[in-house]
Design a protein around this motif. Sequence first.
Motif, mmCIF file in Angstrom:
data_model
loop_
_atom_site.group_PDB
_atom_site.id
_atom_site.type_symbol
_atom_site.label_atom_id
_atom_site.label_comp_id
_atom_site.label_asym_id
_atom_site.label_seq_id
_atom_site.Cartn_x
_atom_site.Cartn_y
_atom_site.Cartn_z
ATOM 1 N N PRO A 168 0.810 -1.226 0.000
ATOM 2 C CA PRO A 168 0.000 0.000 0.000
ATOM 3 C C PRO A 168 0.840 1.272 0.000
ATOM 4 N N ASP A 169 1.962 1.273 0.728
ATOM 5 C CA ASP A 169 2.806 2.473 0.800
ATOM 6 C C ASP A 169 3.490 2.792 -0.526
ATOM 7 N N ASP A 170 3.527 1.822 -1.433
ATOM 8 C CA ASP A 170 4.182 2.040 -2.721
ATOM 9 C C ASP A 170 3.229 2.547 -3.796
ATOM 10 N N ALA A 171 1.955 2.693 -3.456
ATOM 11 C CA ALA A 171 0.994 3.181 -4.434
ATOM 12 C C ALA A 171 1.352 4.603 -4.860
ATOM 13 N N PRO A 172 1.367 4.897 -6.139
ATOM 14 C CA PRO A 172 1.784 6.224 -6.602
ATOM 15 C C PRO A 172 0.750 7.292 -6.254
ATOM 16 N N PRO A 173 1.202 8.521 -5.958
ATOM 17 C CA PRO A 173 0.258 9.616 -5.731
ATOM 18 C C PRO A 173 -0.401 10.010 -7.047
ATOM 19 N N LEU A 174 -1.679 10.353 -6.990
ATOM 20 C CA LEU A 174 -2.419 10.690 -8.200
ATOM 21 C C LEU A 174 -3.317 11.884 -7.958
ATOM 22 N N THR A 175 -3.425 12.728 -8.977
ATOM 23 C CA THR A 175 -4.414 13.801 -8.968
ATOM 24 C C THR A 175 -5.595 13.328 -9.794
ATOM 25 N N LEU A 176 -6.741 13.173 -9.154
ATOM 26 C CA LEU A 176 -7.895 12.592 -9.832
ATOM 27 C C LEU A 176 -8.779 13.666 -10.460
ATOM 28 N N PRO A 177 -9.364 13.379 -11.622
ATOM 29 C CA PRO A 177 -10.271 14.345 -12.258
ATOM 30 C C PRO A 177 -11.491 14.583 -11.370
ATOM 31 N N GLY A 178 -11.925 15.818 -11.295
ATOM 32 C CA GLY A 178 -13.061 16.132 -10.440
ATOM 33 C C GLY A 178 -14.313 16.521 -11.187
ATOM 34 N N ASP A 179 -14.312 16.365 -12.523
ATOM 35 C CA ASP A 179 -15.437 16.862 -13.308
ATOM 36 C C ASP A 179 -16.062 15.792 -14.194
ATOM 37 N N THR A 180 -15.955 14.527 -13.785
ATOM 38 C CA THR A 180 -16.502 13.461 -14.625
ATOM 39 C C THR A 180 -17.866 12.980 -14.153
ATOM 40 N N GLY A 181 -18.215 13.261 -12.908
ATOM 41 C CA GLY A 181 -19.466 12.757 -12.360
ATOM 42 C C GLY A 181 -19.393 11.297 -11.962
ATOM 43 N N TRP A 182 -18.206 10.707 -12.034
ATOM 44 C CA TRP A 182 -18.004 9.305 -11.661
ATOM 45 C C TRP A 182 -17.316 9.195 -10.307
ATOM 46 N N GLU A 183 -17.526 8.077 -9.650
ATOM 47 C CA GLU A 183 -16.794 7.761 -8.419
ATOM 48 C C GLU A 183 -15.412 7.217 -8.785
ATOM 49 N N TRP A 184 -14.375 7.744 -8.128
ATOM 50 C CA TRP A 184 -13.004 7.255 -8.329
ATOM 51 C C TRP A 184 -12.541 6.625 -7.018
ATOM 52 N N ALA A 185 -12.285 5.333 -7.044
ATOM 53 C CA ALA A 185 -11.915 4.601 -5.835
ATOM 54 C C ALA A 185 -10.519 3.994 -6.001
ATOM 55 N N ARG A 186 -9.796 3.914 -4.889
ATOM 56 C CA ARG A 186 -8.460 3.302 -4.890
ATOM 57 C C ARG A 186 -8.497 2.013 -4.085
ATOM 58 N N THR A 187 -7.742 1.025 -4.575
ATOM 59 C CA THR A 187 -7.620 -0.223 -3.828
ATOM 60 C C THR A 187 -6.253 -0.829 -4.107
ATOM 61 N N THR A 188 -5.812 -1.707 -3.188
ATOM 62 C CA THR A 188 -4.501 -2.340 -3.303
ATOM 63 C C THR A 188 -4.650 -3.848 -3.136
ATOM 64 N N ARG A 189 -3.953 -4.600 -3.959
ATOM 65 C CA ARG A 189 -3.889 -6.056 -3.855
ATOM 66 C C ARG A 189 -2.433 -6.484 -3.926
ATOM 67 N N SER A 190 -2.162 -7.684 -3.459
ATOM 68 C CA SER A 190 -0.815 -8.248 -3.574
ATOM 69 C C SER A 190 -0.850 -9.426 -4.535
ATOM 70 N N GLY A 191 0.306 -9.756 -5.104
ATOM 71 C CA GLY A 191 0.396 -10.890 -6.003
ATOM 72 C C GLY A 191 1.085 -10.541 -7.302
ATOM 73 N N ASP A 192 1.058 -11.476 -8.237
ATOM 74 C CA ASP A 192 1.602 -11.229 -9.566
ATOM 75 C C ASP A 192 0.754 -10.163 -10.253
ATOM 76 N N PRO A 193 1.370 -9.108 -10.801
ATOM 77 C CA PRO A 193 0.584 -7.994 -11.353
ATOM 78 C C PRO A 193 -0.453 -8.420 -12.391
#
Length: 243
Positions: A162-187
């Motif tokens: 989780p600490d390695d997830a890149p920082p992101l600036t998310l669009p705020g004008d799409t009307g969609w929900e933007w969610a972040r999640t983390t998993r482990s394993g082979d990409p």
Amino acid sequence: MLFRSPKEDIPWQQFPALRPTLARWKLIPEGSPESAVGELGLSVRKVIASSDDPVDACLDFLARHPTDLVVLSVHQHNGRMRWMERAVGKPIARAIGEMTLYLPHGMDGFVAPADGAVTLRHILVPVTDSPLPAPAVSATARLIRNLGLPAGKVTLLHVGAPDDAPPLTLPGDTGWEWARTTRSGDPASTIAQFANETQADLIVMTSEGPHGFLDALRGSTSERVLSMTHCPLLNLPVGSRHG
């Protein structure tokens, strides 16, 4: 664009019927002349390339006619289109280095053939430090805006700590929900499994292409994801006009 060997005769009827499709989608009236297509702002060419090598024929055409997006139907598990049992899809996409939409053969895309309705409700965007995910995020936002899609969800999936997830600036004008999640394993396996579990309608990925001996054998992460998932995949190569 259709391919044929020099000895093979392909009738024009094998091309999709454009005007009947547009009429079925209520974009033009039934029985409209060819000029009605141009009035929509569309310019369409149907090309038959005669060659013993479909990859070379396609790349030659694209070199003379630059494009922003290539759409390829591919057979899964080997990431290829069958034409004389040769791999076609991946070599074309790698060589042109431009945005490519892969449609798994035999699976429904996100545009309904019957009426042209777009069914995009969940878009999956895998994110990592390298390649940078910003182009994929921007492309996803443009897609939502340009298609005028009703509210849906974009999931940003990071495979790793989780600490390695890149920082992101998310669009705020799409009307969609933007969610972040983390998993482990082979990409590749983890991305494909998550997409299948959540019934993603589309995966949008930035790709650097294959690296080293193992990737040359197995394919890039995006190619391996494509072989295991059940939805279209939009690939943005690093260095392309959109990547």
